[in-house]
Design a protein around this motif. Structure first.
Motif, mmCIF file in Angstrom:
data_model
loop_
_atom_site.group_PDB
_atom_site.id
_atom_site.type_symbol
_atom_site.label_atom_id
_atom_site.label_comp_id
_atom_site.label_asym_id
_atom_site.label_seq_id
_atom_site.Cartn_x
_atom_site.Cartn_y
_atom_site.Cartn_z
ATOM 1 N N PHE A 33 -16.286 50.129 50.842
ATOM 2 C CA PHE A 33 -16.513 50.757 52.135
ATOM 3 C C PHE A 33 -17.339 49.791 52.970
ATOM 4 C CE2 PHE A 33 -16.070 54.589 54.446
ATOM 5 C CZ PHE A 33 -17.201 54.769 55.212
ATOM 6 N N MET A 34 -16.911 49.533 54.209
ATOM 7 C CA MET A 34 -17.525 48.481 55.003
ATOM 8 C C MET A 34 -18.078 49.041 56.316
ATOM 9 S SD MET A 34 -16.656 46.217 52.868
ATOM 10 C CE MET A 34 -16.253 44.526 53.195
ATOM 11 N N GLY A 35 -19.177 48.488 56.740
ATOM 12 C CA GLY A 35 -19.776 49.018 57.955
ATOM 13 C C GLY A 35 -20.436 47.966 58.815
ATOM 14 N N TRP A 36 -20.782 48.398 60.023
ATOM 15 C CA TRP A 36 -21.572 47.599 60.956
ATOM 16 C C TRP A 36 -22.789 48.411 61.374
ATOM 17 C CZ3 TRP A 36 -20.746 42.574 62.235
ATOM 18 C CH2 TRP A 36 -19.484 42.034 61.987
ATOM 19 N N PHE A 37 -23.910 47.761 61.421
ATOM 20 C CA PHE A 37 -25.154 48.345 61.912
ATOM 21 C C PHE A 37 -25.736 47.405 62.955
ATOM 22 C CE2 PHE A 37 -26.250 51.863 59.000
ATOM 23 C CZ PHE A 37 -25.214 51.723 58.087
ATOM 24 N N ARG A 38 -26.713 47.889 63.701
ATOM 25 C CA ARG A 38 -27.396 47.035 64.660
ATOM 26 C C ARG A 38 -28.861 47.427 64.743
ATOM 27 N NH1 ARG A 38 -24.630 49.216 70.324
ATOM 28 N NH2 ARG A 38 -25.702 51.245 70.404
ATOM 29 N N GLN A 39 -29.661 46.463 65.175
ATOM 30 C CA GLN A 39 -31.092 46.713 65.344
ATOM 31 C C GLN A 39 -31.556 46.046 66.622
ATOM 32 O OE1 GLN A 39 -33.611 45.529 62.066
ATOM 33 N NE2 GLN A 39 -35.183 46.984 62.679
ATOM 34 N N ALA A 40 -32.021 46.860 67.555
ATOM 35 C CA ALA A 40 -32.565 46.370 68.808
ATOM 36 C C ALA A 40 -34.063 46.112 68.649
ATOM 37 C CB ALA A 40 -32.318 47.393 69.915
ATOM 38 N N PRO A 41 -34.632 45.273 69.483
ATOM 39 C CA PRO A 41 -36.065 44.980 69.374
ATOM 40 C C PRO A 41 -36.911 46.251 69.443
ATOM 41 C CG PRO A 41 -35.031 43.447 70.869
ATOM 42 C CD PRO A 41 -33.999 44.482 70.539
ATOM 43 N N GLY A 42 -37.818 46.407 68.489
ATOM 44 C CA GLY A 42 -38.718 47.552 68.474
ATOM 45 C C GLY A 42 -38.094 48.845 68.009
ATOM 46 N N LYS A 43 -36.841 48.777 67.555
ATOM 47 C CA LYS A 43 -36.159 49.999 67.104
ATOM 48 C C LYS A 43 -35.705 49.857 65.659
ATOM 49 C CE LYS A 43 -34.464 51.461 71.637
ATOM 50 N NZ LYS A 43 -33.265 51.909 72.403
ATOM 51 N N GLU A 44 -35.395 50.992 65.056
ATOM 52 C CA GLU A 44 -34.880 50.974 63.698
ATOM 53 C C GLU A 44 -33.398 50.572 63.700
ATOM 54 O OE1 GLU A 44 -37.747 54.393 61.681
ATOM 55 O OE2 GLU A 44 -35.583 54.691 61.814
ATOM 56 N N ARG A 45 -32.970 50.081 62.561
ATOM 57 C CA ARG A 45 -31.559 49.747 62.418
ATOM 58 C C ARG A 45 -30.728 51.021 62.484
ATOM 59 N NH1 ARG A 45 -30.364 45.706 57.690
ATOM 60 N NH2 ARG A 45 -31.083 47.470 56.425
ATOM 61 N N GLU A 46 -29.613 50.956 63.210
ATOM 62 C CA GLU A 46 -28.792 52.143 63.386
ATOM 63 C C GLU A 46 -27.329 51.856 63.061
ATOM 64 O OE1 GLU A 46 -28.888 53.457 67.455
ATOM 65 O OE2 GLU A 46 -27.850 51.683 68.190
ATOM 66 N N PHE A 47 -26.672 52.907 62.662
ATOM 67 C CA PHE A 47 -25.253 52.841 62.330
ATOM 68 C C PHE A 47 -24.426 52.618 63.582
ATOM 69 C CE2 PHE A 47 -21.298 53.786 60.411
ATOM 70 C CZ PHE A 47 -20.620 54.674 61.234
ATOM 71 N N VAL A 48 -23.367 51.785 63.426
ATOM 72 C CA VAL A 48 -22.442 51.543 64.534
ATOM 73 C C VAL A 48 -21.040 52.033 64.179
ATOM 74 C CG1 VAL A 48 -21.342 49.784 65.964
ATOM 75 C CG2 VAL A 48 -23.765 49.565 65.361
ATOM 76 N N ALA A 49 -20.503 51.542 63.053
ATOM 77 C CA ALA A 49 -19.137 51.891 62.677
ATOM 78 C C ALA A 49 -18.941 51.626 61.196
ATOM 79 C CB ALA A 49 -18.123 51.097 63.497
ATOM 80 N N ALA A 50 -17.942 52.295 60.610
ATOM 81 C CA ALA A 50 -17.632 52.086 59.209
ATOM 82 C C ALA A 50 -16.165 52.405 58.960
ATOM 83 C CB ALA A 50 -18.523 52.947 58.313
#
Length: 126
Positions: A33-50
């Motif tokens: 199972f594969m996914g993408w996450f992202r993390q913006a400055p000062g924020k927690e890493r968040e789910f994008v797509a899977a």
């Protein structure tokens, strides 16, 4: 050694498009199972797509639904994130991730994933 390597990040203007790639090496990721996450400055890493290996189940965060598309080319051990209509709030470091399970109902949680890429910066200018 298992490696996930992202590419395709950079600077783009608002409304533009960008495609990220994640190439795996060191093992075959069939049925992962594969996914993408992202993390913006000062924020927690968040789910994008899977996506499942077959692509039969695909999930998106509400914030990117209709603008981003996740896909994979299993023959190339590579999966992609096509990002359209980019907004400044999409600016973040983007990470690809792989889960050893073929499916996870908690696909939106980063601790479900076993392997991570190093991240690639995406900056959307206003």
């Amino acid at each position: 050694q298992v490696q996930l390597v992202e590419s395709g990040g950079g600077l783009v203007q608002t409304g533009g498009s960008m495609r990220l790639s994640c190439r795996t090496s060191g093992r075959t990721f069939n049925n992962y199972f594969m996914g993408w996450f992202r993390q913006a400055p000062g924020k927690e890493r968040e789910f994008v797509a899977a996506t499942t290996w077959s692509g039969s189940s695909i999930y998106y965060a509400d914030s990117v639904k209709g603008r981003f598309t996740i896909s994979r080319d299993n023959a190339k051990n590579t999966w992609y994130l096509q990002m359209n209509s980019l907004k400044p709030e999409d600016t973040a470091v983007y990470y690809c991730a792989a889960c050893r399970s073929s499916y996870s109902s908690r696909y939106y949680l980063d601790d479900e994933y076993d392997y991570w890429g190093q991240g690639t910066q995406v900056t959307v200018s206003s």
